[in-house]
Enzyme design. Structure first.
Site, PDB file in Angstrom:
ATOM      1  N   SER A 122       0.824  -1.209   0.000  1.00  0.00           N
ATOM      2  CA  SER A 122       0.000   0.000   0.000  1.00  0.00           C
ATOM      3  C   SER A 122       0.859   1.261   0.000  1.00  0.00           C
ATOM      4  CB  SER A 122      -0.894   0.033   1.237  1.00  0.00           C
ATOM      5  OG  SER A 122      -1.602  -1.169   1.355  1.00  0.00           O
TER       6      SER A 122
HETATM    7  N1  SAH Z   1      -0.068  -5.175   4.318  1.00  0.00           N
HETATM    8  C1  SAH Z   1       0.647  -5.517   3.104  1.00  0.00           C
HETATM    9  C2  SAH Z   1      -0.108  -5.217   1.836  1.00  0.00           C
HETATM   10  C3  SAH Z   1      -1.278  -6.052   1.697  1.00  0.00           C
HETATM   11  S1  SAH Z   1      -1.855  -6.428   0.083  1.00  0.00           S
HETATM   12  C4  SAH Z   1       2.001  -4.863   3.025  1.00  0.00           C
HETATM   13  O1  SAH Z   1       2.351  -4.084   3.919  1.00  0.00           O
HETATM   14  O2  SAH Z   1       2.718  -5.154   2.074  1.00  0.00           O
HETATM   15  C5  SAH Z   1      -3.127  -7.498   0.689  1.00  0.00           C
HETATM   16  C6  SAH Z   1      -2.646  -8.857   1.091  1.00  0.00           C
HETATM   17  O3  SAH Z   1      -3.760  -9.522   1.657  1.00  0.00           O
HETATM   18  C7  SAH Z   1      -2.197  -9.711  -0.088  1.00  0.00           C
HETATM   19  O4  SAH Z   1      -0.893 -10.164   0.139  1.00  0.00           O
HETATM   20  C8  SAH Z   1      -3.207 -10.846  -0.123  1.00  0.00           C
HETATM   21  O5  SAH Z   1      -2.655 -12.079  -0.503  1.00  0.00           O
HETATM   22  C9  SAH Z   1      -3.656 -10.874   1.325  1.00  0.00           C
HETATM   23  N2  SAH Z   1      -4.963 -11.514   1.543  1.00  0.00           N
HETATM   24  C10 SAH Z   1      -6.116 -11.408   0.831  1.00  0.00           C
HETATM   25  N3  SAH Z   1      -7.080 -12.154   1.380  1.00  0.00           N
HETATM   26  C11 SAH Z   1      -6.535 -12.763   2.476  1.00  0.00           C
HETATM   27  C12 SAH Z   1      -7.022 -13.666   3.456  1.00  0.00           C
HETATM   28  N4  SAH Z   1      -8.269 -14.128   3.472  1.00  0.00           N
HETATM   29  N5  SAH Z   1      -6.168 -14.076   4.427  1.00  0.00           N
HETATM   30  C13 SAH Z   1      -4.891 -13.648   4.477  1.00  0.00           C
HETATM   31  N6  SAH Z   1      -4.369 -12.783   3.572  1.00  0.00           N
HETATM   32  C14 SAH Z   1      -5.180 -12.348   2.592  1.00  0.00           C
END
Ligand code: SAH
Length: 229
Positions: free
Chosen positions: A75
């Site tokens: 993000s």
């Molecule tokens: N916080 C992260 C960015 C997140 S992008 C950072 O600092 O880089 C969103 C992430 O959520 C992705 O990696 C995706 O794979 C994960 N995601 C989506 N649905 C999910 C779920 N049900 N459980 C765990 N992770 C999930």
């Protein structure tokens, strides 16, 4: 504060980007309305370039979202800062993050609170994030391969839960794992997403909707290494 900026000083990466480049990013965040000095201070030190692939590392201190592979994104620093600022308002000690991704948000949290658990459903991303957190010696962060929409009941309740993928509906299992007085912060909605804050007061959730946001969707199920080749 337990983890405050206690990461491996050799990895601050000042040789890679000047402190001035980082200060410029922090100045932009300040201008965009981020006020919490702890968040600004931590962001001015945390080496965001280590959370990106080498080809993109030179863009790490721009205020922009960047791809981390497998269709996911790290993000924009503004939204990371905003969500962290909202989280610190309830003075949390134990925090759960859903969506580890690159591990950057998790690392920031580990610099600011006592203990962080973070869940990721794509195993290759999780493994890289775990290595980065270990390299930074952020030992108060634990990442696990799991479907985050179920949460992590074995360590509940959490003082704050931060979801970094957009849920179509309120994930009730996460709300249940919130301590009394705790706060759940998440992007809610499908095409149109709003950043939402839910506070648990006397067992009830009080919701506030804040700004429009853009996150990848919160999906269910988990995706192991084999499925990604
Ligand atoms: N916080 C992260 C960015 C997140 S992008 C950072 O600092 O880089 C969103 C992430 O959520 C992705 O990696 C995706 O794979 C994960 N995601 C989506 N649905 C999910 C779920 N049900 N459980 C765990 N992770 C999930």
């Amino acid at each position: 504060m337990a983890g405050f900026l206690q990461f491996n000083p050799q990895l601050r990466g000042i040789g890679f980007t000047s402190q001035r480049t980082r200060n410029r990013m922090v100045q932009r965040l300040r201008e965009a309305g981020i006020r919490d000095y702890r968040v600004l201070e931590a962001l001015s030190h945390l080496p965001r370039h280590l959370f990106l692939d080498e080809a993109l590392a030179h863009r790490a201190y721009e205020d922009t979202a960047l791809p981390i592979g497998l269709g996911q994104t790290l993000s924009q620093p503004y939204i990371v800062a905003r969500m962290t600022e909202l989280l610190l308002e309830v003075k949390p000690r134990k925090v759960l993050e859903i969506g580890t991704g690159s591990g950057f948000q998790c690392a920031l949290l580990a610099c600011l609170v006592e203990k962080v658990w973070s869940l990721e459903r794509i195993e290759p991303l999780l493994l890289k994030a775990r290595q980065r957190l270990a390299d930074l010696e952020l030992h108060n962060a634990t990442v696990a391969f799991a479907d985050g929409s179920i949460g992590l009941p074995q360590h509940a309740p959490y003082d704050a839960i931060l979801v970094t993928a957009a849920a179509a509906d309120l994930p009730f299992l996460l709300a249940e794992q919130l301590a009394e007085g705790g706060r759940l912060i998440l992007p809610l909605g499908r095409e149109q997403q709003k950043l939402c804050v839910l506070d648990k007061k006397q067992g009830r959730l009080i919701e506030r909707q804040l700004e429009d946001v853009h996150f990848v969707p919160l999906l269910s199920g988990s995706r192991p290494v084999q499925a990604t080749s």
